[in-house]
Scaffold this motif. Sequence first.
Motif, PDB file in Angstrom:
ATOM      1  N   PRO A  16       0.828  -1.206   0.000  1.00 25.74           N
ATOM      2  CA  PRO A  16       0.000   0.000   0.000  1.00 25.74           C
ATOM      3  C   PRO A  16       0.867   1.262   0.000  1.00 25.74           C
ATOM      4  N   ALA A  17       0.509   2.213  -0.839  1.00 24.11           N
ATOM      5  CA  ALA A  17       1.293   3.444  -0.964  1.00 24.11           C
ATOM      6  C   ALA A  17       1.443   4.119   0.397  1.00 24.11           C
ATOM      7  N   ASP A  58       1.675   2.917   3.306  1.00 23.87           N
ATOM      8  CA  ASP A  58       2.586   2.249   4.248  1.00 23.87           C
ATOM      9  C   ASP A  58       3.963   1.977   3.640  1.00 23.87           C
ATOM     10  N   ARG A  59       4.148   2.329   2.391  1.00 23.40           N
ATOM     11  CA  ARG A  59       5.365   1.906   1.697  1.00 23.40           C
ATOM     12  C   ARG A  59       6.629   2.401   2.387  1.00 23.40           C
ATOM     13  N   GLN A  60       6.590   3.634   2.848  1.00 21.16           N
ATOM     14  CA  GLN A  60       7.803   4.183   3.444  1.00 21.16           C
ATOM     15  C   GLN A  60       8.241   3.378   4.667  1.00 21.16           C
ATOM     16  N   LEU A  61       7.297   3.118   5.544  1.00 23.93           N
ATOM     17  CA  LEU A  61       7.630   2.359   6.749  1.00 23.93           C
ATOM     18  C   LEU A  61       8.057   0.931   6.386  1.00 23.93           C
ATOM     19  N   ILE A  62       7.341   0.323   5.451  1.00 26.61           N
ATOM     20  CA  ILE A  62       7.679  -1.043   5.032  1.00 26.61           C
ATOM     21  C   ILE A  62       9.102  -1.087   4.471  1.00 26.61           C
ATOM     22  N   CYS A  63       9.455  -0.090   3.658  1.00 25.37           N
ATOM     23  CA  CYS A  63      10.800  -0.059   3.073  1.00 25.37           C
ATOM     24  C   CYS A  63      11.865   0.144   4.154  1.00 25.37           C
ATOM     25  N   ARG A  64      11.557   0.994   5.119  1.00 24.21           N
ATOM     26  CA  ARG A  64      12.545   1.194   6.191  1.00 24.21           C
ATOM     27  C   ARG A  64      12.758  -0.103   6.959  1.00 24.21           C
ATOM     28  N   LEU A  65      11.690  -0.836   7.171  1.00 26.36           N
ATOM     29  CA  LEU A  65      11.816  -2.108   7.904  1.00 26.36           C
ATOM     30  C   LEU A  65      12.585  -3.144   7.089  1.00 26.36           C
ATOM     31  N   THR A  66      12.262  -3.258   5.814  1.00 24.54           N
ATOM     32  CA  THR A  66      12.957  -4.278   5.020  1.00 24.54           C
ATOM     33  C   THR A  66      14.416  -3.864   4.777  1.00 24.54           C
ATOM     34  N   ASP A  67      14.672  -2.555   4.647  1.00 29.82           N
ATOM     35  CA  ASP A  67      16.076  -2.108   4.519  1.00 29.82           C
ATOM     36  C   ASP A  67      16.890  -2.546   5.726  1.00 29.82           C
ATOM     37  N   LYS A  68      16.249  -2.449   6.887  1.00 31.11           N
ATOM     38  CA  LYS A  68      16.973  -2.743   8.121  1.00 31.11           C
ATOM     39  C   LYS A  68      17.058  -4.254   8.385  1.00 31.11           C
ATOM     40  N   PHE A  69      15.964  -4.970   8.184  1.00 26.10           N
ATOM     41  CA  PHE A  69      15.908  -6.356   8.687  1.00 26.10           C
ATOM     42  C   PHE A  69      15.990  -7.434   7.609  1.00 26.10           C
ATOM     43  N   PHE A 100      12.869 -12.050   9.576  1.00 26.04           N
ATOM     44  CA  PHE A 100      11.817 -11.048   9.648  1.00 26.04           C
ATOM     45  C   PHE A 100      10.818 -11.267   8.516  1.00 26.04           C
ATOM     46  N   THR A 101       9.536 -11.407   8.878  1.00 28.07           N
ATOM     47  CA  THR A 101       8.486 -11.704   7.899  1.00 28.07           C
ATOM     48  C   THR A 101       7.430 -10.618   7.951  1.00 28.07           C
ATOM     49  N   MET A 102       6.982 -10.176   6.770  1.00 28.55           N
ATOM     50  CA  MET A 102       5.942  -9.146   6.714  1.00 28.55           C
ATOM     51  C   MET A 102       4.683  -9.691   6.054  1.00 28.55           C
ATOM     52  N   VAL A 103       3.548  -9.394   6.656  1.00 25.44           N
ATOM     53  CA  VAL A 103       2.264  -9.759   6.057  1.00 25.44           C
ATOM     54  C   VAL A 103       1.753  -8.558   5.269  1.00 25.44           C
ATOM     55  N   LEU A 104       1.516  -8.775   3.976  1.00 25.13           N
ATOM     56  CA  LEU A 104       1.120  -7.683   3.082  1.00 25.13           C
ATOM     57  C   LEU A 104      -0.081  -8.112   2.238  1.00 25.13           C
ATOM     58  N   PRO A 105      -0.830  -7.149   1.702  1.00 24.12           N
ATOM     59  CA  PRO A 105      -1.906  -7.526   0.775  1.00 24.12           C
ATOM     60  C   PRO A 105      -1.316  -8.312  -0.400  1.00 24.12           C
ATOM     61  N   LYS A 106      -1.979  -9.362  -0.814  1.00 28.46           N
ATOM     62  CA  LYS A 106      -1.381 -10.216  -1.847  1.00 28.46           C
ATOM     63  C   LYS A 106      -1.813  -9.823  -3.251  1.00 28.46           C
ATOM     64  N   LEU A 107      -0.994 -10.196  -4.234  1.00 30.52           N
ATOM     65  CA  LEU A 107      -1.362 -10.022  -5.635  1.00 30.52           C
ATOM     66  C   LEU A 107      -1.924 -11.340  -6.174  1.00 30.52           C
ATOM     67  N   GLU A 108      -2.602 -11.226  -7.294  1.00 33.71           N
ATOM     68  CA  GLU A 108      -3.268 -12.358  -7.962  1.00 33.71           C
ATOM     69  C   GLU A 108      -2.345 -13.563  -8.179  1.00 33.71           C
ATOM     70  N   ILE A 109      -1.092 -13.309  -8.488  1.00 25.21           N
ATOM     71  CA  ILE A 109      -0.125 -14.364  -8.842  1.00 25.21           C
ATOM     72  C   ILE A 109       0.013 -15.422  -7.737  1.00 25.21           C
ATOM     73  N   GLN A 122       0.065  -1.463   9.917  1.00 25.09           N
ATOM     74  CA  GLN A 122      -1.298  -0.933   9.822  1.00 25.09           C
ATOM     75  C   GLN A 122      -1.281   0.517  10.272  1.00 25.09           C
ATOM     76  N   ASP A 123      -1.692   1.434   9.412  1.00 25.07           N
ATOM     77  CA  ASP A 123      -1.823   2.845   9.783  1.00 25.07           C
ATOM     78  C   ASP A 123      -0.602   3.352  10.539  1.00 25.07           C
ATOM     79  N   ASP A 124       0.573   3.134   9.966  1.00 30.38           N
ATOM     80  CA  ASP A 124       1.816   3.633  10.559  1.00 30.38           C
ATOM     81  C   ASP A 124       2.169   2.994  11.899  1.00 30.38           C
TER      82      ASP A 124
END
Length: 320
Positions: free
Chosen positions: A74-75, A77-88, A93-102, A183-185
């Motif tokens: 989600p746009a 939350d992207r900033q926070l998600i990127c900061r977390l994945t950059d760090k961890f 470390f596992t993140m639950v995110l909305p899924k795509l069709e694939i 969720q919501d920052d």
Amino acid sequence: MKTVISTDRVAAVELLRKGEIIALPTETVYGLAGSALNPLAVTKIFEAKERPRFDPLIIHLPNREWIDRIADVPASDRQLICRLTDKFWPGPFTMVLPKLEIVPDIVTAGLNTVAVRLSAHPILAKIVDELDEPLAAPSANRFGSVSPTTAQHVLDELDGRIPLIVDAGPTEYGIESTIVAVQDDRIAVLRRGPITNEQLSRFAEITTAVDTAKISSPGQLPSHYAPKTPLCLINNAEDFFPKKDQRVGLLAWESNANAKRFAAVRNLSDRADLREAAANLFRYLRELDALGLDLIVAERVHSKGLGAAIMDRLERASHR
Ligand code: TXA
Ligand code: MG
């Protein structure tokens, strides 16, 4: 089916390409892997583990770029998600995110979210890179039992059910990855693990209460890590006296209890080191469980940092 333990990476990639499932090391625990985009391979994972279909799997990505091919980040939350994945990432470390069709529905048990992780284990990383496809990989144990931290543990659980276990020695962390949803920052911690709340709180406010309408973690059943032997938690083994003729095993933390009272003792860490304790936890639980004792007593660990993740496992193991 004959199950082989080996270090043969080429065979591993070949089997995965053919839609087979194999056990692989990660830095947390051994995983049971199959191509995440192949529903038949994923079905084999559920069957080998005897895992209920309502419990979704974690997807291991070949590299960071894959996140946007699997998940609809989600746009907002992207900033926070990127900061977390950059760090961890790569890491436990596992993140639950909305899924795509694939992503096949069987992977996510019909949820509209997907759990993704980028492992730092050099062998898993090489295999998933050579395959260039994401892998679905839950822990390589039968449903409800303790996660495997060695190739031998996997064999004990899945012998005859899978063709190959890739052996890379005992895993580094010994407990499963931390799972979060953003969720919501705020960061909702769905499963505690090697990345602690203290570390996460530098990035955003932490919640443990989750909006279950949006996100649930079905695998977080109370009795998820149960050994066969009854297990109870105690504060200090010095105050615990087995009943007459009762054979009790002690999983010790920081006590100097008289070992003679106990049929077997495993000390999580001689140096009271939480990382060492986490790495030993499931191995010692398995060892004590194999002795056919009447009871296992486990000393509570203080709930700070990694201690909280260890206590989470011990509480589940004691629940029946
Ligand atoms: O360290 C780990 O995470 C290991 C290694 C092998 O990667 N894997 C692991 O997988 O522990 P598993 O399947 O044993 O645990 C995955 C947990 C389950 O509790 C499951 O319910 C939860 O992740 N999960 C998976 N997808 C989810 C989703 N979309 N939403 C919420 N929880 C999810
Ligand atoms: Mg598991």
